[in-house]
Scaffold this active site. Sequence first.
Site, mmCIF file in Angstrom:
data_model
loop_
_atom_site.group_PDB
_atom_site.id
_atom_site.type_symbol
_atom_site.label_atom_id
_atom_site.label_comp_id
_atom_site.label_asym_id
_atom_site.label_seq_id
_atom_site.Cartn_x
_atom_site.Cartn_y
_atom_site.Cartn_z
ATOM 1 N N ASP A 1 39.032 51.038 35.899
ATOM 2 C CA ASP A 1 37.726 50.453 35.626
ATOM 3 C C ASP A 1 36.654 51.205 36.431
ATOM 4 O O ASP A 1 36.657 52.432 36.452
ATOM 5 C CB ASP A 1 37.742 48.953 35.948
ATOM 6 N N TYR B 1 26.834 48.865 35.896
ATOM 7 C CA TYR B 1 26.718 48.890 34.441
ATOM 8 C C TYR B 1 25.389 49.449 33.960
ATOM 9 O O TYR B 1 25.277 49.875 32.813
ATOM 10 C CB TYR B 1 26.942 47.482 33.877
ATOM 11 N N HIS C 1 44.690 46.972 31.009
ATOM 12 C CA HIS C 1 43.581 47.440 31.839
ATOM 13 C C HIS C 1 43.833 47.267 33.330
ATOM 14 O O HIS C 1 43.379 48.079 34.138
ATOM 15 C CB HIS C 1 42.325 46.667 31.431
#
Length: 402
Positions: free
Chosen positions: A197, A318, A375
């Site tokens: 991630d 982000y 993930h």
Amino acid sequence: MSFSTLPQNASLKPKPFKAHVSDDELKLFTQLVKLSPIGPSTFENETADVKDFNHFGVSRAWLSEAKKQWETSYDWRKTEDRINSYPNFTVPIEEDGFTFDVHFIALFSAKKDAAPLMLLHGWPGSFLEFVDTLDLLEKKYTPETLPFHVIVPSLPGYGYSSGPSTKKNFNTEGIASVCDKLMTGLGFSSYISQGGDIGSFVSRVLGATAPACKAVHINLAIGLTAEGNEVESLSQEEKIGLGRYGAFGEMGNAYARMHGTRPSTIGLVLSSNPIAQLAWIGEKFLQWTDVSPPIASILDSVTLYWFTQSFARAIFPYRQFFAPPATFFHNEEKYFINKPMGYSWHPKELAPVPKAWVAKTGNLVWYKGHEKGGHFASMELPEQFLDDMESFVGEVWPTVQK
């Protein structure tokens, strides 16, 4: 000697840390969970299939059951006890005029040739992703035989780490600088960074820019795309993985666009209600995994976010990835990794990018394609994750340490 003995040449002076919320905080939290309503039944939340990127999200039934467990049987004190069973530390690190109080868990080795290995999480993860792997290491090795120094930081803004500053911008490159200062300050002039991630982006920046970072292993390489007829030469498993990648890109990343374009709004909204935060975060643990984690495991992660007020503090990266001009670093020449790089491929990763594409972004010397996993590699299959680490580090460390 114990796993908590720092290297003698460390310039930083970390302080032992203990996870603990007050009884009053815990009581208030329990009341908030109890009093927080769940929205009304709708066609969408009654038929939702969270494993399908194209099908509405988390179901009302799952959220109701998770809320019930949170209210009646969940025990955060047990989770605190587990956190505190490992050597925990905090240490101040200055970056761009702001002092971060960085939290990390560590298993320090007494072996002179032990490889310093930093394990980096992302969102909505935390250091909790790696605790099962730490358990395996403690059972398998003693401080005298442990082949790694294992350092698991809480990224700046996450968990028990402070920041970022409320007065100036902060980004992924800043995270990488803090992590590099942590490792070198602990006395490691050479180290390996591993990440999934957001941790994969941080590891890439470290591999490309930090002299002390000698090798990088990642299990996410989102942002890469095909050129020409590259898809035709892929294996059937990789083609299926690209289908999942495409579904995520079309229907699975609305959360990330919100984080990237409206971090103030979503940060304030989800910091006001634990059930709202559970729905937002819980969906990702259910959707991005091969086999859904137990509810209690998801509650651990969300409770940590709640008590540390992490959500609004943690989503700042982000803006780089999903707000224009967006970048995932992979296609930028300055972030090509010339050092040894490893990549683990998992079929239920949200972006199972083919090996050949990753090889264009660095010196890919180690690769493992798995039949299982998603993930959260370390959390889902800790034995498999540890095997990968032992294999990758064992192969590259003898060639890169100086």
